[in-house]
Structure formats: C-alpha cells, structure tokens
Design a protein around this motif. Structure first.
Motif, mmCIF file in Angstrom:
data_model
loop_
_atom_site.group_PDB
_atom_site.id
_atom_site.type_symbol
_atom_site.label_atom_id
_atom_site.label_comp_id
_atom_site.label_asym_id
_atom_site.label_seq_id
_atom_site.Cartn_x
_atom_site.Cartn_y
_atom_site.Cartn_z
ATOM 1 N N PRO A 39 2.954 14.359 -3.447
ATOM 2 C CA PRO A 39 3.266 13.545 -4.642
ATOM 3 C C PRO A 39 3.374 12.057 -4.358
ATOM 4 O O PRO A 39 3.020 11.230 -5.211
ATOM 5 N N LEU A 40 3.852 11.676 -3.163
ATOM 6 C CA LEU A 40 3.944 10.255 -2.839
ATOM 7 C C LEU A 40 2.560 9.634 -2.721
ATOM 8 O O LEU A 40 2.324 8.512 -3.190
ATOM 9 N N VAL A 41 1.635 10.337 -2.095
ATOM 10 C CA VAL A 41 0.270 9.826 -1.956
ATOM 11 C C VAL A 41 -0.414 9.765 -3.318
ATOM 12 O O VAL A 41 -1.104 8.785 -3.648
ATOM 13 N N VAL A 42 -0.242 10.817 -4.124
ATOM 14 C CA VAL A 42 -0.833 10.823 -5.470
ATOM 15 C C VAL A 42 -0.303 9.657 -6.290
ATOM 16 O O VAL A 42 -1.032 9.038 -7.073
ATOM 17 N N LEU A 43 0.968 9.323 -6.118
ATOM 18 C CA LEU A 43 1.562 8.197 -6.829
ATOM 19 C C LEU A 43 1.004 6.861 -6.349
ATOM 20 O O LEU A 43 0.811 5.934 -7.149
ATOM 21 N N ALA A 44 0.717 6.743 -5.057
ATOM 22 C CA ALA A 44 0.356 5.457 -4.464
ATOM 23 C C ALA A 44 -1.138 5.155 -4.500
ATOM 24 O O ALA A 44 -1.521 3.983 -4.465
ATOM 25 N N VAL A 45 -1.986 6.169 -4.572
ATOM 26 C CA VAL A 45 -3.432 5.922 -4.538
ATOM 27 C C VAL A 45 -3.921 5.106 -5.737
ATOM 28 O O VAL A 45 -4.711 4.157 -5.555
ATOM 29 N N PRO A 46 -3.514 5.403 -6.975
ATOM 30 C CA PRO A 46 -4.070 4.654 -8.115
ATOM 31 C C PRO A 46 -3.932 3.134 -8.042
ATOM 32 O O PRO A 46 -4.929 2.427 -8.246
ATOM 33 N N PRO A 47 -2.739 2.575 -7.749
ATOM 34 C CA PRO A 47 -2.680 1.105 -7.696
ATOM 35 C C PRO A 47 -3.524 0.509 -6.576
ATOM 36 O O PRO A 47 -4.102 -0.577 -6.736
ATOM 37 N N ILE A 48 -3.620 1.197 -5.446
ATOM 38 C CA ILE A 48 -4.456 0.704 -4.349
ATOM 39 C C ILE A 48 -5.921 0.756 -4.744
ATOM 40 O O ILE A 48 -6.670 -0.215 -4.584
ATOM 41 N N LEU A 49 -6.321 1.882 -5.281
ATOM 42 C CA LEU A 49 -7.727 2.109 -5.625
ATOM 43 C C LEU A 49 -8.196 1.149 -6.701
ATOM 44 O O LEU A 49 -9.205 0.438 -6.540
ATOM 45 N N VAL A 50 -7.475 1.088 -7.811
ATOM 46 C CA VAL A 50 -7.908 0.271 -8.946
ATOM 47 C C VAL A 50 -7.831 -1.220 -8.624
ATOM 48 O O VAL A 50 -8.751 -1.992 -8.943
ATOM 49 N N THR A 51 -6.746 -1.649 -7.972
ATOM 50 C CA THR A 51 -6.602 -3.065 -7.650
ATOM 51 C C THR A 51 -7.675 -3.525 -6.666
ATOM 52 O O THR A 51 -8.225 -4.626 -6.805
ATOM 53 N N THR A 52 -7.985 -2.700 -5.679
ATOM 54 C CA THR A 52 -9.032 -3.052 -4.710
ATOM 55 C C THR A 52 -10.389 -3.155 -5.393
ATOM 56 O O THR A 52 -11.157 -4.103 -5.150
ATOM 57 N N TYR A 53 -10.682 -2.195 -6.247
ATOM 58 C CA TYR A 53 -11.952 -2.219 -6.991
ATOM 59 C C TYR A 53 -12.066 -3.491 -7.823
ATOM 60 O O TYR A 53 -13.087 -4.190 -7.792
#
Length: 222
Positions: free
Chosen positions: A95-109
């Motif tokens: 759950p911690l990884v699932v929570l953290a991936v979206p802001p990293i992924l979208v912001t980097t893109y």
C-alpha cells in the motif's frame, strides 16, 4: 491536560528513550519502512515517467493509473494484503508503494514533457542519442519538478507508514495504536508529534538535495 502537556510528559519520560519501544528504535524502524517504500516507488515511477515524458506518449493512461492509485484506501489495501500474504513487511510495502507511485510517475512525466523543445531539438541536431537527450538535456531542466514529485511521495509515505503498527510491526505508529488501545494519550500525542517532525525533516532533506543538485539557473527559472 492539553496537547502540549501530553507531549511534554511523553518526551520527558526517560523510559521512552530506551529499549525496544524507545523513540530511537521506533524512529529507525519508521525511517526504514519509509525509505524502502520510496525506493521501490521511485524504481517504478521514475523510469516510466521519464520514458513516457520524453516521447510524449501515454499521458492519458498514466492519468488513469494515478487516479486509480490515489483512490485505493491504504488501510483497506493493507488489510487485504495482510489476509492474502500474512505477517511480514510485504503487506505494508504494497500500500505504501501504491500510494507513492502516482505522484512520482505523473510529476516526472509532466516535468519532462514541459521542457522547452528548443534545446531538445538542438541536442538531436548535434547527433545526441535519445538517452543522452533525456539525461543530459531534459532531466537537468526538469529536475526541480521531478524532485517535487519524490518529495510529495516521501511525505505521504512518512505520514502513512504508521499503518505498519496495525499488522504488529514497529515504527512510530506503535505509539499511536498502542496509546489508543491503552487510552494513554501521552503516547498518542507523542507518536503523532514524532511523525509530524519526521515529515518536516523530510521536507528539509529534499530542500537540501534540491540546493545541491539543481543548477542555480534552473532554480531561478522555477
């Protein structure tokens, strides 16, 4: 007693600074969970965000993934993973990884996609490979926003890692969960204060990293 009295009583008690339930031990455990989750999330989110941002494709799919990841309740996912996997660190990391991936992924893109195309075209005109264009032209310019995504993810992880205590693991959440069970509000306030302090320390750390890694010119432009 008010919140400040509870906090003072908690931190002034020498028993909270020693042993397996002491503040140093719980703090190290919480940091361990947080760092591991952030590294796993970064290992997933950064490469995908960099590549998709560089080629300008997959934005809609990433937005859907991010929305789905943010909509998942961390505690509910923790319980589900605990029932499925059992005891251990796995039910907490997921759950911690699932929570953290979206802001990293979208912001980097978005950060890579927002880079001025002029230097990118110039790099390609000089015969640079796509990898060199990405890492030597686009990433240095996008780095402040990329670090911003990592910072957001790190704060969310630090704040949410308290759920580890629900499945009998350690961390600062132990004070909150145990304190509520025992009706010991000194522990609850002390644990919450420590989590808030660690979140602020995380902000300070990313500020320092940004100062060290982002060029002054890029910082001024942002």
């Amino acid at each position: 007693m008010n919140v400040f009295d509870f906090a003072h009583a908690f931190f002034s008690d020498s028993a909270h600074w020693h042993g397996y339930d002491g503040i140093p031990t719980r703090l190290v455990e919480h940091m361990q969970y947080s760092v591991e989750a952030l590294l796993l999330a970064a290992a997933i989110g950064l490469p995908v965000g960099l590549v998709t941002g560089h080629y300008g494709r997959g934005g809609n799919a990433l937005a859907m993934i991010a929305t789905a990841g943010r909509a998942l309740p961390s505690f509910g996912l923790l319980v589900l993973m605990f029932i499925w996997i059992g005891f251990g660190l796995g039910p907490v990391m997921i759950p911690l990884v699932v929570l953290a991936v979206p802001p990293i992924l979208v912001t980097t893109y978005e950060a890579i996609g927002a880079v001025d195309p002029s230097p990118v075209d110039a790099g390609r005109g000089m015969g640079m490979s796509e990898a060199r264009v990405l890492f030597q032209v686009e990433l240095p310019v996008a780095l402040p926003l990329v670090l911003g995504g990592l910072r957001t993810a790190a704060i969310q992880i630090v704040s949410t890692a308290t759920i580890a205590a629900y499945v009998s693991l350690g961390g600062l959440g132990r004070y909150i969960i145990d304190g509520l069970y025992q009706k010991n509000y000194e522990k609850v306030v002390g644990g919450a204060t420590l989590v808030a302090a660690l979140a602020l320390a995380t902000l300070a750390l990313f500020w320092a990293v940004s100062r060290l890694t982002v060029s002054p010119g890029v910082r001024r432009s942002h």
